[in-house]
Design a protein around this motif. Structure first.
Motif, PDB file in Angstrom:
ATOM      1  N   VAL A  20      28.661  17.870-100.654  1.00 33.06           N
ATOM      2  CA  VAL A  20      28.337  17.673 -99.658  1.00 33.06           C
ATOM      3  C   VAL A  20      26.667  17.245 -99.428  1.00 33.06           C
ATOM      4  O   VAL A  20      26.497  16.485 -98.863  1.00 33.06           O
ATOM      5  N   LEU A  21      25.906  18.018 -99.575  1.00 35.22           N
ATOM      6  CA  LEU A  21      24.823  18.071 -99.314  1.00 35.22           C
ATOM      7  C   LEU A  21      24.152  16.202 -99.701  1.00 35.22           C
ATOM      8  O   LEU A  21      23.575  15.864-100.052  1.00 35.22           O
ATOM      9  N   THR A  22      24.848  16.380-101.582  1.00 34.09           N
ATOM     10  CA  THR A  22      24.278  15.373-101.620  1.00 34.09           C
ATOM     11  C   THR A  22      25.401  13.693-101.773  1.00 34.09           C
ATOM     12  O   THR A  22      24.929  12.798-101.593  1.00 34.09           O
ATOM     13  N   LEU A  23      26.292  13.708-100.933  1.00 31.88           N
ATOM     14  CA  LEU A  23      27.419  12.755-100.490  1.00 31.88           C
ATOM     15  C   LEU A  23      26.525  12.486 -99.298  1.00 31.88           C
ATOM     16  O   LEU A  23      26.636  11.165 -98.561  1.00 31.88           O
ATOM     17  N   ASP A  24      26.355  13.455 -98.477  1.00 32.30           N
ATOM     18  CA  ASP A  24      25.297  13.392 -97.383  1.00 32.30           C
ATOM     19  C   ASP A  24      23.714  12.958 -97.555  1.00 32.30           C
ATOM     20  O   ASP A  24      23.585  11.960 -97.267  1.00 32.30           O
ATOM     21  N   GLU A  25      23.219  12.422 -98.542  1.00 31.11           N
ATOM     22  CA  GLU A  25      22.210  12.051 -99.055  1.00 31.11           C
ATOM     23  C   GLU A  25      23.022  10.740 -99.552  1.00 31.11           C
ATOM     24  O   GLU A  25      22.224   9.946 -99.162  1.00 31.11           O
ATOM     25  N   LEU A  26      23.433  10.790-100.144  1.00 26.16           N
ATOM     26  CA  LEU A  26      23.856   8.436-100.448  1.00 26.16           C
ATOM     27  C   LEU A  26      24.366   8.625 -99.241  1.00 26.16           C
ATOM     28  O   LEU A  26      24.036   7.180 -99.030  1.00 26.16           O
ATOM     29  N   TRP A  27      25.403   8.810 -98.019  1.00 23.63           N
ATOM     30  CA  TRP A  27      25.653   8.607 -96.917  1.00 23.63           C
ATOM     31  C   TRP A  27      24.614   7.758 -96.294  1.00 23.63           C
ATOM     32  O   TRP A  27      24.279   6.754 -95.632  1.00 23.63           O
ATOM     33  N   THR A  28      23.477   9.114 -95.721  1.00 20.99           N
ATOM     34  CA  THR A  28      22.289   8.691 -94.775  1.00 20.99           C
ATOM     35  C   THR A  28      21.526   7.688 -96.236  1.00 20.99           C
ATOM     36  O   THR A  28      21.120   6.390 -94.668  1.00 20.99           O
ATOM     37  N   HIS A  29      21.512   7.713 -96.742  1.00 22.33           N
ATOM     38  CA  HIS A  29      20.685   6.404 -97.401  1.00 22.33           C
ATOM     39  C   HIS A  29      20.641   4.800 -97.426  1.00 22.33           C
ATOM     40  O   HIS A  29      20.476   4.034 -97.529  1.00 22.33           O
ATOM     41  N   HIS A  30      22.260   4.705 -97.475  1.00 18.39           N
ATOM     42  CA  HIS A  30      22.688   4.044 -96.924  1.00 18.39           C
ATOM     43  C   HIS A  30      22.968   2.857 -96.171  1.00 18.39           C
ATOM     44  O   HIS A  30      22.991   1.769 -95.529  1.00 18.39           O
ATOM     45  N   LEU A  31      22.886   4.259 -94.992  1.00 18.74           N
ATOM     46  CA  LEU A  31      23.018   3.959 -93.719  1.00 18.74           C
ATOM     47  C   LEU A  31      21.902   3.575 -92.550  1.00 18.74           C
ATOM     48  O   LEU A  31      21.866   4.040 -92.195  1.00 18.74           O
ATOM     49  N   LYS A  32      21.076   3.527 -93.849  1.00 19.29           N
ATOM     50  CA  LYS A  32      19.039   3.694 -93.382  1.00 19.29           C
ATOM     51  C   LYS A  32      19.220   1.779 -92.553  1.00 19.29           C
ATOM     52  O   LYS A  32      18.168   1.896 -91.661  1.00 19.29           O
ATOM     53  N   SER A  33      19.789   1.058 -93.360  1.00 22.89           N
ATOM     54  CA  SER A  33      19.407   0.019 -92.584  1.00 22.89           C
ATOM     55  C   SER A  33      20.286  -0.448 -91.229  1.00 22.89           C
ATOM     56  O   SER A  33      21.405  -0.320 -92.679  1.00 22.89           O
ATOM     57  N   THR A  34      19.610  -1.103 -91.153  1.00 23.95           N
ATOM     58  CA  THR A  34      21.226  -1.491 -89.615  1.00 23.95           C
ATOM     59  C   THR A  34      21.594  -2.861 -90.039  1.00 23.95           C
ATOM     60  O   THR A  34      22.119  -2.899 -89.380  1.00 23.95           O
ATOM     61  N   ASP A  35      21.369  -3.819 -91.137  1.00 18.65           N
ATOM     62  CA  ASP A  35      22.107  -4.737 -91.724  1.00 18.65           C
ATOM     63  C   ASP A  35      23.191  -4.385 -92.557  1.00 18.65           C
ATOM     64  O   ASP A  35      22.822  -4.951 -93.738  1.00 18.65           O
ATOM     65  N   VAL A  36      23.532  -3.462 -92.519  1.00 21.51           N
ATOM     66  CA  VAL A  36      24.899  -3.009 -93.420  1.00 21.51           C
ATOM     67  C   VAL A  36      25.965  -4.394 -92.960  1.00 21.51           C
ATOM     68  O   VAL A  36      26.736  -4.378 -91.880  1.00 21.51           O
ATOM     69  N   GLN A  37      26.484  -4.853 -93.733  1.00 25.41           N
ATOM     70  CA  GLN A  37      27.429  -5.822 -94.103  1.00 25.41           C
ATOM     71  C   GLN A  37      28.740  -5.696 -93.748  1.00 25.41           C
ATOM     72  O   GLN A  37      29.138  -4.069 -94.116  1.00 25.41           O
ATOM     73  N   PRO A  38      30.076  -5.797 -93.099  1.00 21.82           N
ATOM     74  CA  PRO A  38      31.579  -5.372 -92.223  1.00 21.82           C
ATOM     75  C   PRO A  38      32.017  -4.499 -93.418  1.00 21.82           C
ATOM     76  O   PRO A  38      32.587  -3.651 -93.437  1.00 21.82           O
ATOM     77  N   ASP A  39      31.811  -5.277 -94.566  1.00 25.24           N
ATOM     78  CA  ASP A  39      32.868  -4.993 -96.036  1.00 25.24           C
ATOM     79  C   ASP A  39      32.032  -3.431 -96.572  1.00 25.24           C
ATOM     80  O   ASP A  39      32.666  -2.550 -96.831  1.00 25.24           O
ATOM     81  N   GLU A  40      30.988  -3.681 -96.351  1.00 23.56           N
ATOM     82  CA  GLU A  40      29.884  -2.396 -96.381  1.00 23.56           C
ATOM     83  C   GLU A  40      30.551  -1.166 -95.566  1.00 23.56           C
ATOM     84  O   GLU A  40      30.747  -0.192 -96.127  1.00 23.56           O
ATOM     85  N   MET A  41      30.564  -1.594 -94.380  1.00 20.52           N
ATOM     86  CA  MET A  41      30.808  -0.596 -93.427  1.00 20.52           C
ATOM     87  C   MET A  41      31.849  -0.072 -93.894  1.00 20.52           C
ATOM     88  O   MET A  41      32.129   1.249 -93.862  1.00 20.52           O
ATOM     89  N   GLN A  42      32.927  -0.299 -94.398  1.00 22.56           N
ATOM     90  CA  GLN A  42      34.397  -0.017 -94.532  1.00 22.56           C
ATOM     91  C   GLN A  42      34.457   1.486 -95.495  1.00 22.56           C
ATOM     92  O   GLN A  42      34.867   2.669 -95.785  1.00 22.56           O
ATOM     93  N   ALA A  43      33.424   0.923 -96.733  1.00 20.83           N
ATOM     94  CA  ALA A  43      32.819   1.370 -98.036  1.00 20.83           C
ATOM     95  C   ALA A  43      32.243   2.524 -97.693  1.00 20.83           C
ATOM     96  O   ALA A  43      32.737   3.986 -97.722  1.00 20.83           O
ATOM     97  N   LEU A  44      31.212   2.420 -95.929  1.00 22.94           N
ATOM     98  CA  LEU A  44      30.445   3.893 -95.975  1.00 22.94           C
ATOM     99  C   LEU A  44      31.142   4.842 -95.658  1.00 22.94           C
ATOM    100  O   LEU A  44      31.644   5.745 -95.354  1.00 22.94           O
ATOM    101  N   ALA A  45      32.760   4.079 -94.146  1.00 23.23           N
ATOM    102  CA  ALA A  45      33.074   4.867 -93.948  1.00 23.23           C
ATOM    103  C   ALA A  45      34.581   5.102 -94.607  1.00 23.23           C
ATOM    104  O   ALA A  45      34.497   7.068 -94.312  1.00 23.23           O
ATOM    105  N   ASP A  46      35.055   4.800 -95.809  1.00 22.44           N
ATOM    106  CA  ASP A  46      35.027   6.024 -97.306  1.00 22.44           C
ATOM    107  C   ASP A  46      34.792   7.037 -97.248  1.00 22.44           C
ATOM    108  O   ASP A  46      34.866   8.149 -97.843  1.00 22.44           O
TER     109      ASP A  46
END
Length: 184
Positions: A20-46
């Motif tokens: 949980v802790l490492t998934l949270d760190e990974l998720w947070t890291h990738h969502l730091k950018s407000t410039d996330v592409q639509p296909d990346e949003m789906q992967a981040l939702a997954d």
């Protein structure tokens, strides 16, 4: 001393909490950018759904009830492990078996109490990402700190002072003692 079976169950819980802790760190890291592409949003939702699933496993009421009993029964090992780790800023209650029986059990109960709210927060963030909108991704500070505290305490109970020390260091350097001020 815990049985091999009980120690293995406790170790499995700690492994889940670290997931949980490492998934949270990974998720947070990738969502730091407000410039996330639509296909990346789906992967981040997954990824968020994986985080949510893991969160629900480690905060399951039955699992936490068992863990509360395990930590209570192994409070001496927690205190010995915390003392052996000999870290600055270690929460004092971790090195005292009587305090472990009250404060550590309180942290487990607080983690159980946080479960539903975090699940709702994660669901909302995942839905926002599925809708194609950006959202910051992370568990609440309190949830992360509770996971770290309970993981460190449980690891000390298993008899793994080195790993418990690592988790305790993450807990203290992350500002968790201030985030988890206990009620009087």
């Amino acid at each position: 001393m815990g049985t091999v079976h009980d120690d293995a169950i406790a170790q499995g819980w700690v492994a889940g909490a670290l997931n949980v802790l490492t998934l949270d760190e990974l998720w947070t890291h990738h969502l730091k950018s407000t410039d996330v592409q639509p296909d990346e949003m789906q992967a981040l939702a997954d990824l968020g759904e994986s985080l949510q699933s893991s969160w629900l496993q480690v905060t399951d009421a039955g699992a936490l009830k068992w863990l509360r009993e395990y930590v209570y029964a192994n409070a001496e090992r927690v205190a010995e492990g915390a003392a052996a780790a000999d870290l600055p800023d270690m929460p004092e209650e971790w090195a005292n078996a009587d305090a472990v029986r009250t404060k550590a059990v309180l942290r487990i109960d607080q983690l159980l109490g946080a479960s539903g709210n975090e699940d709702e927060r994660l669901s909302a963030k995942i839905a926002t990402l599925r809708d194609g909108s950006w959202v910051s991704g992370d568990l609440s500070r309190v949830a992360v700190c509770l996971l770290l505290a309970v993981s460190a305490i449980t690891t000390f109970a298993i008899g793994q002072a080195l790993i418990g020390g690592f988790l305790a260091t993450w807990f203290t350097t992350g500002g968790c003692p201030q985030a988890l001020v206990s009620p009087a």
